[in-house]
Motif scaffolding. Structure first.
Motif, short mmCIF file in Angstrom:
data_model
loop_
_atom_site.label_atom_id
_atom_site.label_comp_id
_atom_site.label_asym_id
_atom_site.label_seq_id
_atom_site.Cartn_x
_atom_site.Cartn_y
_atom_site.Cartn_z
N ASP A 1 -80.48 74.38 -96.38
CA ASP A 1 -81.22 74.62 -97.61
C ASP A 1 -81.17 73.41 -98.54
OD1 ASP A 1 -81.88 77.13 -96.75
OD2 ASP A 1 -80.25 78.13 -97.83
N LYS A 2 -80.03 72.72 -98.54
CA LYS A 2 -79.85 71.56 -99.42
C LYS A 2 -79.99 70.25 -98.67
CE LYS A 2 -76.71 69.69 -102.94
NZ LYS A 2 -75.40 69.86 -103.63
N TYR A 3 -79.68 70.25 -97.39
CA TYR A 3 -79.70 69.00 -96.60
C TYR A 3 -80.54 69.19 -95.33
CZ TYR A 3 -75.56 67.95 -99.47
OH TYR A 3 -74.69 67.73 -100.50
N PRO A 4 -81.83 69.47 -95.46
CA PRO A 4 -82.63 69.77 -94.26
C PRO A 4 -82.98 68.56 -93.41
CG PRO A 4 -84.02 69.79 -96.21
CD PRO A 4 -82.61 69.62 -96.70
N ARG A 5 -83.05 67.36 -94.03
CA ARG A 5 -83.56 66.18 -93.32
C ARG A 5 -82.39 65.32 -92.83
NH1 ARG A 5 -87.10 64.11 -98.26
NH2 ARG A 5 -85.00 64.38 -99.13
N VAL A 6 -82.24 65.29 -91.50
CA VAL A 6 -81.10 64.61 -90.89
C VAL A 6 -81.58 63.38 -90.12
CG1 VAL A 6 -79.09 64.85 -89.39
CG2 VAL A 6 -79.98 66.86 -90.60
N LEU A 7 -81.02 62.22 -90.45
CA LEU A 7 -81.28 61.02 -89.67
C LEU A 7 -80.19 60.90 -88.62
CD1 LEU A 7 -82.90 58.45 -89.14
CD2 LEU A 7 -81.40 57.26 -90.76
N VAL A 8 -80.56 61.03 -87.36
CA VAL A 8 -79.60 60.97 -86.25
C VAL A 8 -79.65 59.57 -85.66
CG1 VAL A 8 -78.88 62.01 -84.07
CG2 VAL A 8 -80.00 63.43 -85.82
N CYS A 9 -78.58 58.81 -85.85
CA CYS A 9 -78.52 57.42 -85.38
C CYS A 9 -77.75 57.36 -84.07
CB CYS A 9 -77.84 56.54 -86.42
SG CYS A 9 -78.70 56.50 -88.01
N CYS A 10 -78.42 56.94 -83.01
CA CYS A 10 -77.86 56.99 -81.67
C CYS A 10 -77.69 55.60 -81.07
CB CYS A 10 -78.75 57.81 -80.74
SG CYS A 10 -78.99 59.52 -81.27
N GLY A 11 -76.52 55.32 -80.52
CA GLY A 11 -76.30 54.11 -79.77
C GLY A 11 -76.77 54.28 -78.34
N PRO A 12 -76.63 53.24 -77.50
CA PRO A 12 -77.16 53.28 -76.14
C PRO A 12 -76.25 53.93 -75.11
CG PRO A 12 -76.30 51.11 -76.59
CD PRO A 12 -76.15 51.89 -77.87
N GLY A 13 -75.02 54.29 -75.50
CA GLY A 13 -74.07 54.85 -74.55
C GLY A 13 -73.97 56.36 -74.64
N ASN A 14 -72.85 56.88 -74.12
CA ASN A 14 -72.65 58.33 -74.11
C ASN A 14 -72.59 58.92 -75.52
OD1 ASN A 14 -72.61 58.21 -71.34
ND2 ASN A 14 -70.39 58.36 -71.15
N GLN A 15 -72.10 58.12 -76.47
CA GLN A 15 -72.08 58.58 -77.86
C GLN A 15 -73.49 58.90 -78.34
OE1 GLN A 15 -69.13 58.83 -79.23
NE2 GLN A 15 -69.20 58.56 -81.43
N GLY B 1 -75.96 59.73 -76.45
CA GLY B 1 -76.38 60.94 -75.75
C GLY B 1 -75.92 62.19 -76.47
N ASP B 2 -74.68 62.18 -76.97
CA ASP B 2 -74.19 63.30 -77.77
C ASP B 2 -75.08 63.50 -78.99
OD1 ASP B 2 -72.05 63.46 -75.98
OD2 ASP B 2 -70.65 62.43 -77.31
N GLY B 3 -75.49 62.39 -79.60
CA GLY B 3 -76.35 62.47 -80.77
C GLY B 3 -77.71 63.07 -80.47
N LEU B 4 -78.28 62.72 -79.33
CA LEU B 4 -79.58 63.28 -78.94
C LEU B 4 -79.47 64.79 -78.71
CD1 LEU B 4 -80.83 60.48 -76.52
CD2 LEU B 4 -81.74 61.03 -78.79
N VAL B 5 -78.39 65.22 -78.06
CA VAL B 5 -78.18 66.66 -77.88
C VAL B 5 -78.05 67.34 -79.24
CG1 VAL B 5 -76.60 68.41 -77.00
CG2 VAL B 5 -77.12 66.42 -75.61
N ALA B 6 -77.27 66.72 -80.14
CA ALA B 6 -77.09 67.29 -81.49
C ALA B 6 -78.42 67.38 -82.22
CB ALA B 6 -76.11 66.44 -82.29
N ALA B 7 -79.28 66.36 -82.08
CA ALA B 7 -80.59 66.39 -82.74
C ALA B 7 -81.40 67.58 -82.26
CB ALA B 7 -81.33 65.08 -82.47
N ARG B 8 -81.38 67.82 -80.95
CA ARG B 8 -82.13 68.95 -80.40
C ARG B 8 -81.62 70.28 -80.96
NH1 ARG B 8 -80.53 71.12 -75.76
NH2 ARG B 8 -79.86 69.12 -74.89
N HIS B 9 -80.30 70.44 -81.00
CA HIS B 9 -79.73 71.67 -81.54
C HIS B 9 -80.01 71.82 -83.03
CE1 HIS B 9 -77.73 73.37 -78.07
NE2 HIS B 9 -77.26 72.18 -77.76
N LEU B 10 -79.95 70.71 -83.77
CA LEU B 10 -80.25 70.78 -85.20
C LEU B 10 -81.69 71.24 -85.42
CD1 LEU B 10 -78.39 67.58 -86.43
CD2 LEU B 10 -77.85 69.94 -87.10
N GLY B 11 -82.59 70.75 -84.58
CA GLY B 11 -83.97 71.21 -84.66
C GLY B 11 -84.07 72.71 -84.42
N MET B 12 -83.30 73.21 -83.47
CA MET B 12 -83.29 74.64 -83.18
C MET B 12 -82.64 75.43 -84.32
SD MET B 12 -82.33 74.67 -79.14
CE MET B 12 -83.48 74.08 -77.90
#
Length: 239
Positions: free
Chosen positions: A49-63, A65-76
């Motif tokens: 409600d207060k923080y709807p817009r999330v900038l997900v900054c992802c590096g090229p490694g497994n870290q 990848g975790d961020g991309l998964v998190a972005a998908r779940h945050l969208g859900m």
């Protein structure tokens, strides 16, 4: 007994066992569980409600990848994530995670985005999920990340970091003073030595550790409440 903090070598060893015969996890499984824990941590601290817009900054490694998964779940979860990958990963599993986010209509900034473009998206964001560097990071910070990290700091937005704040050494912490000063940290598997003195809110997301490995390495993991994928740890301020 308090939870065990891991050295770089021990963290790597546990990861190898998790994906070996003792753990029998695939990399995809571990990323999915880790990314879900990261998304749940951000949602717990920074409500949509207060923080709807999330900038997900992802590096090229497994870290990253975790961020991309998190972005998908945050969208859900109902957030409005935007993905920024200064240097996208090249491995197949990383590319699949990118496609999954594309299928969710989650926007991604082009890797070649200039400083002004990043400043604009920071100006229209409410919170940052930092999934750039993991526990295997070794300095110095190189291009293009050497210009990205200062912009994240200058934005004054709250930062949630995955496993260890980007730019921190896994054992010496922010000894060089070039890492992010994150507000929230979600350690994965077990916290790392370099974050012993982290003073923000500190969560653990490691509900996938088999009892056999937890006992073997004397991790002394805390109890996870209910069906949560995370549990809050005491910060250095409270010790």
């Amino acid at each position: 007994m308090s939870v065990r903090y891991l050295t770089a070598r021990l963290a790597q060893q546990i990861d190898e066992e998790l994906m070996g015969p003792a753990g029998a996890f695939s990399l995809d499984q571990l990323m999915e569980l880790a990314g879900l824990a990261c998304a749940q941590t951000l949602a717990k601290v920074y409500g949509k409600d207060k923080y709807p817009r999330v900038l997900v900054c992802c590096g090229p490694g497994n870290q990253g990848g975790d961020g991309l998964v998190a972005a998908r779940h945050l969208g859900m979860f109902g957030y409005q994530p935007t993905i920024y990958m200064p240097k996208p990963g090249s491995k197949d599993h990383y590319k699949r995670l990118q496609i999954q986010c594309d299928n969710m209509k989650i926007p991604t900034l082009p890797p070649s985005s200039d400083v002004e473009a990043l400043k604009r998206v920071l100006g229209s964001s409410d919170v940052i999920l930092d999934a750039i560097f993991g526990f295997s990071f070794k300095g110095p910070i190189r291009s293009p990340f050497d210009s990205t990290l200062p912009l994240l700091t200058e934005s004054k937005l709250p930062i949630v970091s995955v496993d260890i704040p980007s730019g921190w050494d896994v054992e010496r912490g922010n000894a060089e003073g070039v890492g992010l000063n994150s507000d929230v940290l979600v350690s994965l598997t077990a916290p790392k030595e370099g974050v012993r003195h982290f003073t923000g809110r500190h969560f653990l997301g490691g509900r996938f550790i088999p009892k056999s490995l937890e006992g073997k390495y004397e991790l002394n993991l805390p109890h996870y409440p209910g069906f949560d994928q995370i549990v809050e740890l005491p910060s250095a301020q409270k010790l």
